[in-house]
Design a protein around this motif. Structure first.
Motif, mmCIF file in Angstrom:
data_model
loop_
_atom_site.group_PDB
_atom_site.id
_atom_site.type_symbol
_atom_site.label_atom_id
_atom_site.label_comp_id
_atom_site.label_asym_id
_atom_site.label_seq_id
_atom_site.Cartn_x
_atom_site.Cartn_y
_atom_site.Cartn_z
ATOM 1 N N UNK A 65 -24.590 9.157 6.110
ATOM 2 C CA UNK A 65 -23.399 8.378 6.387
ATOM 3 C C UNK A 65 -23.057 8.558 7.860
ATOM 4 N N UNK A 124 -13.892 -2.440 14.994
ATOM 5 C CA UNK A 124 -14.240 -3.501 14.055
ATOM 6 C C UNK A 124 -13.083 -3.837 13.119
ATOM 7 N N UNK A 180 -9.999 9.045 5.479
ATOM 8 C CA UNK A 180 -9.635 7.795 4.776
ATOM 9 C C UNK A 180 -9.614 6.586 5.707
ATOM 10 N N UNK A 181 -10.549 5.678 5.557
ATOM 11 C CA UNK A 181 -10.647 4.476 6.403
ATOM 12 C C UNK A 181 -10.658 4.848 7.879
ATOM 13 N N UNK A 182 -11.647 5.654 8.274
ATOM 14 C CA UNK A 182 -11.597 6.257 9.612
ATOM 15 C C UNK A 182 -11.394 5.225 10.728
ATOM 16 N N UNK A 232 -16.244 -8.740 15.562
ATOM 17 C CA UNK A 232 -17.516 -8.039 15.747
ATOM 18 C C UNK A 232 -18.690 -8.810 15.164
ATOM 19 N N UNK A 267 -19.852 -10.326 11.866
ATOM 20 C CA UNK A 267 -20.150 -10.748 10.496
ATOM 21 C C UNK A 267 -19.081 -11.656 9.895
ATOM 22 N N UNK A 268 -19.522 -12.409 8.890
ATOM 23 C CA UNK A 268 -18.652 -13.378 8.217
ATOM 24 C C UNK A 268 -18.266 -12.817 6.850
ATOM 25 N N UNK A 283 -10.365 -2.073 5.019
ATOM 26 C CA UNK A 283 -11.501 -1.161 5.180
ATOM 27 C C UNK A 283 -12.745 -1.812 4.593
ATOM 28 N N UNK A 284 -13.886 -1.498 5.219
ATOM 29 C CA UNK A 284 -15.150 -2.156 4.856
ATOM 30 C C UNK A 284 -15.594 -1.801 3.439
ATOM 31 N N UNK A 332 -18.231 1.159 1.730
ATOM 32 C CA UNK A 332 -19.685 1.291 1.911
ATOM 33 C C UNK A 332 -20.429 1.091 0.592
ATOM 34 N N UNK A 343 -17.669 9.133 -0.111
ATOM 35 C CA UNK A 343 -16.865 8.693 1.030
ATOM 36 C C UNK A 343 -17.076 7.207 1.204
ATOM 37 N N UNK A 344 -16.288 6.606 2.055
ATOM 38 C CA UNK A 344 -16.447 5.182 2.281
ATOM 39 C C UNK A 344 -16.050 4.345 1.073
ATOM 40 N N UNK A 349 -24.049 -4.015 -0.949
ATOM 41 C CA UNK A 349 -23.069 -3.821 0.108
ATOM 42 C C UNK A 349 -21.736 -4.365 -0.370
ATOM 43 N N UNK A 375 -9.567 4.168 0.383
ATOM 44 C CA UNK A 375 -9.260 4.273 1.810
ATOM 45 C C UNK A 375 -8.195 3.299 2.308
#
Lengths: 87, 757
Positions: free
Chosen positions: B90, B349, B378-380, B421, B423-424, B461-462, B464, B528-529, B607, B716
């Motif tokens: 990670x 991002x 958490x959601x760094x 950044x 991506x769509x 948050x993305x 992971x 995490x993530x 993803x 997160x």
């Protein structure tokens, strides 16, 4: 062909082009074809024939988990981004 | 719960009793510090009293001579690492920096930096022994401010750091070292043209202090280095496989020689991924021939583990008077701490990730300072930038007189929107979370009273995917033993078991989940993530499908038909002419039909689509003291599909409370020498039940198409909105805009007095 979005710090290598179309059915081929057109770009992206540690590749909205072996669809967008951790 | 067209599940969405509940409530659950082994020694660590100094010499002779001392180690006992960057699942780590963080090499870079460690017959002897270690220092000026650290005149912490940028040419090793370890730049559209279209532009500078994850259980590790070269590590961690790899790399032993046994964990939130103690305890064990336990004090946890960075940010947003965002620009500098590695990349991002922004430019810097090496929380990076962006959004709304919820809905990121950044977005639920708040009873309710105000804010948050594995064994009584490798920091073992149960058509209680050690289960990336319920859940579902395939073969054998004539559904097998075997019935026949049925599953390619949350808070400000009281709090979050709603609510509530602490009180207080002056829970003020009301939750379900049941990670996002939501509420209450975290009483009072004067 896949469309590669060039990160701003690399655009000096692509004569300012922000998005370039290059052939390739997997990431390795795409990067090799990029290198053919824009010499020096592979060194910025790869280390020992793998994607540089700390770099993530987003292909068509998914993070490439297979590295250079990741398939690239003909209409895929490819982005080079910082790898993301989480808490 | 806001749900549309939800499939009918039998297990998912229910609230079974957690599998670890009995052990947790009776105090029988084993945490890292509970480990006791025959002949075990106790360790203590000598830490630097200085924030920045060269180590001229270390003399351990007196400590070694003390009766009861069995081993002493310094960095000289750890292998040299050289210039190696290693991918740790990670994120990547510079091994030279990682080993120097474990035991200082040549320099100490923060107060509390570990220098040497002792193993002794008991903790008292060990603590006495470290006082006998003599270290000679050459003091250097500490670098504590991120902007000063970036200046050319600043002392430089690491002579091997040159600025790296994604895709930039590598810097020459002959070039001058710097504290700016990384630089990021993202651009979209035409920033100048975008701002030219704006009717209103707001630009502000923001600061946030370093804060800690505040987990209750300190770091710990017990290690035995056996005479056959096998090393066993017992500890609480967010990633046993990551600990295995880090420990093996730092000791330069084969990864197969290290077994990590994860114990229960008393909180992590991103702070229990990096290793600090295992390599040290391992070397002490190797030298002494005995198992060695190391447990950090609370002060060491604060001073020497990985908090989240402080930051300085300049953010600018432009919008038209009809409420459309047209451009945004951000400049973000994060304190990396002693070594590179702050979450500046994701911060860049995330800064505009909640919105459909046509023109944007984001620049970020990872900057070394004489503070502990920062780590994920958490959601760094997302909470920092949400504080800036979401505060500006409300300021714009005030200037153009538009409801802040309506503005967010109008500009929300949605499927097809391109982030700055690049991506769509796929299908995401930002709009739905704002609508959930707008339609909530809380948002509609009048707020009356003096010095009271309401604020809202959103966060992203993305989430992971990464790699997970699970295996599941069918027992003769029709239950299933599930083995997975994701350490459980938020109830994940039950969430994963529920997905396996749903896939097999049995109950959650009929699955017994166990978190295995690294020799027992397939590779899993860290917990995490917000990835585990998603990715390890997929692995468990795959294991269930594997079980189904094997059971179909067994039923075909029993019924003497071709397997193609047998199907599995509703918790049982169906064959020709109405033949049927329930899961329990086939389980009872396994011994006579070929033995054990073990399902295996992995997940590596999925993803997540990212998750959003929107929070609403009411506050009351004591204008004489500057103290903020939270009156009411509602958090709406898109969780895709809520597997166990109680856990989802708990995650949202926990994240919101941590965000409230970050907003109002928490901060590392450093003096001019670089010493943290509040390194205990008496002085580092995390919220308690006296500080916060019940956090009301609204679970929004916009299923993620990349998970079979639509899961999105939950853990997160909820920490991102609180600081901005509270800042916006404070402004609504007393007309003061806060741009500095924490918004503690002294700071808020100063702003109130400034406004009044």
């Amino acid at each position: 062909m896949p469309r590669v979005f060039i990160p701003p710090p690399m655009r000096s290598l692509t004569e300012g082009e922000e998005v370039v179309e290059v052939g390739g059915t997997n990431l390795r081929q795409v990067i090799e074809n990029l290198e053919q057109r824009f010499p020096g770009i592979k060194e910025r992206l790869c280390q020992e024939e793998e994607i540089r540690p700390g770099l993530a590749v987003d292909i068509g909205g998914s993070v490439a988990t297979l590295g250079m072996l990741q398939r690239t669809a003909p209409d895929a967008e490819i982005h080079f981004l910082p790898a993301i951790g989480g808490g | 719960m806001a749900t549309a067209d939800k499939p009918k599940y039998k297990v998912i969405g229910t609230r079974p009793v957690r599998h670890d509940g009995a052990d947790k409530v009776t105090g029988r659950a084993k945490y890292g510090a509970d480990i006791k082994l025959t002949g075990m020694l106790y360790g203590a660590t000598l830490r630097s009293p200085h924030a920045h100094a060269k180590i001229k010499s270390i003399d351990t002779s007196k400590a070694e001579a003390l009766a009861g001392v069995r081993a002493v180690v310094t960095s000289a006992d750890l292998p040299e690492q050289g210039d190696r960057i290693v991918e740790l699942g990670e994120g990547a780590a510079n091994m030279r920096h990682l080993t120097a963080n474990v035991l200082a090499r040549g320099k100490v870079l923060y107060k509390g930096h570990a220098i040497a460690a002792v193993a002794a017959d008991n903790i008292h002897i060990a603590e006495e022994a470290i006082k006998l270690i003599k270290v000679e220092y050459e003091l250097l000026p500490p670098v504590l401010d991120v902007r000063k650290a970036m200046s050319a005149e600043s002392p430089v912490l690491n002579d091997d750091i040159r600025t790296e940028s994604v895709g930039s040419a590598p810097a020459s090793k002959d070039s001058k070292p710097t504290n700016i370890a990384k630089h990021f730049l993202f651009e979209k559209g035409d920033i100048a043209a975008g701002f030219a279209k704006a009717d209103v532009i707001v630009e502000r500078e923001f600061d946030t202090s370093m804060v800690h994850q505040g987990y209750i259980e300190p770091h710990n590790a017990t290690v035995f280095w056996n005479t056959d070269g096998k090393i066993t590590v017992w500890l609480s961690t967010q990633g046993s496989f990551s600990v295995r790899q880090q420990t093996a790399e730092l000791l330069k032993v084969a990864i197969s020689n290290v077994k990590v046994v994860p114990t229960e964990i008393g909180g992590g939130f991103g702070g229990k991924i990096s290793v600090y103690l295992p390599p040290v305890a391992a070397m002490l064990s190797k030298k002494s021939g005995r198992p060695v336990k190391l447990v950090m004090s609370r002060t060491s946890v604060f001073e020497a583990t990985g908090p989240t960075p402080g930051s300085h940010m300049k953010v600018k947003l432009g919008a038209t008077k009809d409420g459309k965002l047209v451009a945004g620009e951000a400049w973000i500098a994060f304190e990396a701490g002693a070594y590179t590695g702050s979450p500046i990349g994701p911060a860049c991002m995330c800064v505009f990730a909640c919105y459909d922004l046509p023109n944007g430019r984001v620049e970020g810097f990872d900057v070394c300072v004489n503070k502990p090496r920062t780590n994920a929380y958490r959601a760094p990076g997302s909470t920092h930038v949400a504080f800036a962006t979401e505060t500006l959004i409300n300021e714009i709304c005030e200037k153009i007189d538009i409801d802040p919820a309506d503005f967010r809905i109008k500009n929300a990121a949605k499927e097809g929107v391109r982030r700055v950044d690049g991506p769509v977005y796929a299908r995401v639920g930002m709009v739905e979370t704002v609508e959930a708040i707008k339609n909530s009873e809380h948002y509609k309710a009048p707020l009356e009273g003096k010095h009271r105000g309401r604020g809202i804010a959103s966060g992203f948050w993305f989430n992971c995917g990464l790699k997970s594995a699970a295996s599941a064994t069918v027992n003769p009584d029709g239950t299933v033993s599930l083995l997975e490798g994701s350490t459980d920091i938020g109830g994940s073992r039950t969430g994963i078991a529920m997905q396996l149960a749903e896939a097999l058509g049995i109950t959650a209680e009929e699955v017994t989940p166990t978190v295995g050690d690294t020799d027992s289960v397939g590779y899993c990336d860290v917990t995490g993530g917000s990835r585990v319920t998603f990715a390890t859940g997929i692995a468990a579902i795959e294991a269930a499908k594997d079980i189904q395939r094997q059971l179909i073969a067994r039923a075909a054998m029993i019924w003497d038909v071709d397997a193609s004539k047998v199907s599995y559904s509703d918790g049982g097998l169906h064959g020709p002419a109405g033949k049927h075997l329930s899961f329990k019935e086939i389980a009872a026949k396994l011994h006579g039909t070929g033995g054990a049925v073990i399902g295996r599953g992995t997940s590596s390619e999925a993803t997540q689509g990212g998750a959003f949350g929107t929070h609403c808070v009411d506050v009351e400000v004591d204008v004489d003291l500057g103290k903020v009281q939270i009156l009411r709090y509602t958090a709406a979050q898109d969780c895709g599909t809520a597997i166990h709603p109680s856990y989802v609510e708990g995650q949202i509530q926990g994240g919101a409370v941590q965000g409230i602490g970050w907003a109002l009180n928490e901060e590392y207080w450093y003096d001019e020498k670089g010493e943290m002056r509040n390194a205990t829970y008496l002085d580092y003020r995390i919220p308690t039940c006296y500080d916060v009301p019940m956090i009301d939750t609204i679970i929004v379900e916009v299923p993620d198409p990349q998970h079979p049941y639509g899961v999105r990670g939950v853990g997160e996002v909820p920490i991102c909105p609180p600081p901005a939501a509270i800042a916006n509420a404070i402004y609504d209450a007393v007309g003061v805009r806060m741009h500095d975290l924490p918004m503690s009483p002294p700071k808020l009072l100063a702003e109130i007095l400034k406004k009044e004067s």
